[in-house]
Design an enzyme around this catalytic site. Sequence first.
Site, short mmCIF file in Angstrom:
data_model
loop_
_atom_site.label_atom_id
_atom_site.label_comp_id
_atom_site.label_asym_id
_atom_site.label_seq_id
_atom_site.Cartn_x
_atom_site.Cartn_y
_atom_site.Cartn_z
N SER A 181 10.54 -12.17 -2.03
CA SER A 181 9.48 -11.72 -2.25
C SER A 181 8.96 -12.01 -0.74
CB SER A 181 8.84 -12.55 -3.14
OG SER A 181 7.11 -11.92 -2.40
N LYS B 103 5.78 -12.94 -12.06
CA LYS B 103 5.45 -12.49 -10.27
C LYS B 103 4.31 -12.92 -10.41
CE LYS B 103 3.83 -7.93 -10.37
NZ LYS B 103 3.65 -7.00 -9.80
N TYR C 156 4.92 -19.60 -8.24
CA TYR C 156 5.53 -18.51 -8.02
C TYR C 156 6.77 -18.39 -6.91
CZ TYR C 156 6.93 -13.66 -6.79
OH TYR C 156 7.69 -12.44 -6.44
N PHE D 188 7.73 -6.80 0.29
CA PHE D 188 6.08 -6.48 0.35
C PHE D 188 5.98 -6.23 -0.48
CE2 PHE D 188 5.93 -9.32 4.73
CZ PHE D 188 7.27 -9.61 5.22
N GLY E 258 -4.59 -18.73 -3.30
CA GLY E 258 -3.02 -17.29 -2.87
C GLY E 258 -3.03 -17.33 -2.41
N ARG F 249 -1.84 -6.36 3.61
CA ARG F 249 -0.48 -5.90 3.04
C ARG F 249 -0.11 -5.47 3.39
NH1 ARG F 249 -2.74 -10.42 2.10
NH2 ARG F 249 -2.90 -11.89 0.76
N ASN G 67 7.78 -7.54 -19.42
CA ASN G 67 6.75 -7.58 -19.19
C ASN G 67 6.87 -5.98 -18.65
OD1 ASN G 67 4.17 -6.47 -17.27
ND2 ASN G 67 4.85 -7.27 -15.70
N LEU H 230 -3.52 -5.18 -6.86
CA LEU H 230 -4.25 -4.43 -6.73
C LEU H 230 -4.21 -2.95 -6.96
CD1 LEU H 230 -7.73 -3.43 -5.29
CD2 LEU H 230 -5.92 -3.26 -2.51
N ARG I 244 -9.16 -15.00 -3.74
CA ARG I 244 -8.44 -15.10 -4.83
C ARG I 244 -7.80 -16.28 -4.62
NH1 ARG I 244 -4.71 -10.76 -7.47
NH2 ARG I 244 -3.97 -11.30 -5.23
N LYS J 241 11.32 -18.37 -5.69
CA LYS J 241 11.85 -17.51 -4.91
C LYS J 241 12.28 -18.25 -4.25
CE LYS J 241 10.74 -13.50 -7.46
NZ LYS J 241 11.60 -12.84 -7.64
C1 WQD Z 1 -3.66 -7.09 -2.81
C2 WQD Z 1 -4.86 -7.92 -1.80
C3 WQD Z 1 -6.21 -9.63 -2.95
C4 WQD Z 1 -7.05 -7.21 -7.05
C5 WQD Z 1 0.78 -10.23 -4.68
C6 WQD Z 1 1.93 -11.03 -5.02
C7 WQD Z 1 3.21 -11.00 -4.32
C8 WQD Z 1 4.57 -9.74 -5.40
C9 WQD Z 1 3.37 -8.26 -4.60
C10 WQD Z 1 5.47 -10.20 -6.11
C11 WQD Z 1 -4.80 -9.26 -2.38
C12 WQD Z 1 -6.93 -7.61 -3.57
C13 WQD Z 1 -6.43 -7.58 -5.46
C14 WQD Z 1 -8.43 -7.39 -7.10
C15 WQD Z 1 -8.72 -7.95 -4.55
N1 WQD Z 1 4.91 -9.36 -6.77
N2 WQD Z 1 -7.23 -7.86 -4.88
N3 WQD Z 1 -8.51 -7.41 -6.13
O1 WQD Z 1 -1.39 -10.48 -4.24
O2 WQD Z 1 -0.72 -8.84 -1.84
O3 WQD Z 1 1.18 -9.64 -3.32
O4 WQD Z 1 2.31 -8.80 -5.86
O5 WQD Z 1 6.67 -10.38 -5.55
O6 WQD Z 1 4.81 -12.01 -4.59
O7 WQD Z 1 1.21 -11.55 -4.52
O8 WQD Z 1 -0.61 -8.24 -4.12
O9 WQD Z 1 -2.20 -6.39 -5.13
O10 WQD Z 1 -2.39 -8.97 -6.22
O11 WQD Z 1 -3.05 -7.84 -3.94
O12 WQD Z 1 -9.55 -7.70 -3.71
O13 WQD Z 1 -9.06 -7.06 -8.34
O14 WQD Z 1 -5.40 -7.21 -2.97
O15 WQD Z 1 -6.80 -10.69 -2.58
O16 WQD Z 1 -5.57 -9.34 -0.69
P1 WQD Z 1 -0.95 -9.35 -3.33
P2 WQD Z 1 -2.03 -7.53 -5.02
#
Ligand code: WQD
Length: 377
Positions: free
Chosen positions: A150, A110, A174, A204, A332, A259, A44, A226, A330, A178
Site C-alpha cells: 500500500s 486495512k 497497519y 494507491f 494518520g 489521493r 470483511n 471515502l 483524521r 505492510k
Molecule cells: C481518502 C480521503 C480522508 C472519509 C486508506 C488507507 C490506505 C488504503 C486505502 C489499504 C482522505 C478523506 C474520508 C470521510 C473524508 N487502504 N475522507 N471523510 O485514507 O487515502 O487510504 O484506504 O490499503 O492504506 O489508508 O482512503 O478513502 O479513507 O480517505 O474527508 O468520511 O478522504 O481524510 O483524505 P485513504 P480514504
Amino acid sequence: AAASPEPLKRVLVTGGAGYIGSHIVLTLQETRKYKVVSVDNYHNSFPAALTRLNEIAQAALPENATNQEKDSAAVDSHTCDLTNPAQVRAVFEKYGKGGIWGVIHVAAYKSVGESTEVPLTYYLNNVSATVCLLQTMSEFDCVRFVYSSSATVYGTPPIIPIPESTRLKADSPYGKSKIMSETIIQDLCQAEPDRWRAISLRYFNPAGAHPSGLIGEDPRGRPGNLLPLLAHMAVGRVKDPKLRVFGDDYPTPDGTCVRDYLHVMDLAKGHLLALEALAPDSKVFDSCSDPARYKAYNLGKGKGMSVLQIVEAMRNATGYDYKCEVVGRRRGDVPDLTADPALAEAELGFKAPQNLETMCRDLWNWQQKNPDGYGAE
Ligand code: WQD
C-alpha cells in the site's frame, strides 16, 4: 488439430472474496489460463461474491467451451484463517507439492485508524499470516508470490509524485505491517535467490467496480473509505445528513487531502501483469542490482484528486446532492499520496487508463444494483 492448450496454472488468491481480491479473481478467470483457488476468512467479505464471479465467468464462456475453459471459470473456494498454520497447510495439501503455481496475497486488515487501537490484531493477521503462508508455500514448492502492499508505506512522502525509491516510513501499525511484510519477502528472496520470485504492489486508492455491477466494494459495517461511504449515502444505506470532510487546511490546492484514485479493474490487471512477470522467461529481474528476485511497484494513475473533487464527481455520477461539513483532521491522514507510475509502466507494461468519471459510474452502477451489497444474499 489445434495445438493442445497449455494446462491451467493453479493460482491461489488470498482474500479472493474481498473487494480487491474478487476483481483479481475475475481478471484471472477472464484469461482462461488459470485455475483460481480463493481462501478467505470472510471477516470483511461475503461468500456470495464468489458465486457472482463464477456466474460472470461462466456467462462469458463460448457455447462449445472445453472442459478446461469451464474449469477456468469455476473458483475453488476455502474458508481459511491464514494465522492458523494447520488451516493453511490443509489448503496446500489438497493440491499437493507443486500443485499451486503462485500466490497473490491480498487478504489483510486495512484500516489505519483501527490498527492504532488493536495493533496486535493487525500484526497477527497482516504479518504472522504472511510468514505462515510463505512457510507453507516453501514446503509445497510454491515460490511465486505477488504481495498486496500500500502507498501507506510511504508515510508523509518527501516528494510528490512518489517513486518506489522513496524511503519507507509508516506511522500506523497497519502501514508498518505492510513494510514488515515487504521486508520479510525481500529477505526470503535474498536467502534463496535461485528459488523465489516476488513482487510487491503498492496500491494507491482503488475505486469503482466491474462494469457488470455484479461485484463491488461491500465492507462489513460502516465504510471507512471515502468512495464507498459516498455510495452508501447516495443509496440511503448511511443516513448521515452531511459528509464530514476531515480537514480543509492541508497544503493542497483546495485544502483537502489529495489521493491517486485508480479503477479497481486496472488495479486487478496490474496483478495479472505482476504474476506473468514471475514466469521463468520474464526479464523484470534482469535490472536487479542484487541477486534477490524481488521488486516493488506503485499501482496508481499518477493523478491526484482532492476530497472535494471526489465529492463533485460522485454528485455527478449519482445525482445525489451531497452536503459537506468540514471537521478536524483524521489521525494518520497525509496531505498528498500521488504515485509516480513510471516504473510499473516501463517494467510491467502497467496502465491505469480509466478516469474518475468511469470509476464513479461503475461504483454507482454496483451500488444501485446492490443497495444492501452481498448481505441480502
Ligand atoms: C481518502 C480521503 C480522508 C472519509 C486508506 C488507507 C490506505 C488504503 C486505502 C489499504 C482522505 C478523506 C474520508 C470521510 C473524508 N487502504 N475522507 N471523510 O485514507 O487515502 O487510504 O484506504 O490499503 O492504506 O489508508 O482512503 O478513502 O479513507 O480517505 O474527508 O468520511 O478522504 O481524510 O483524505 P485513504 P480514504
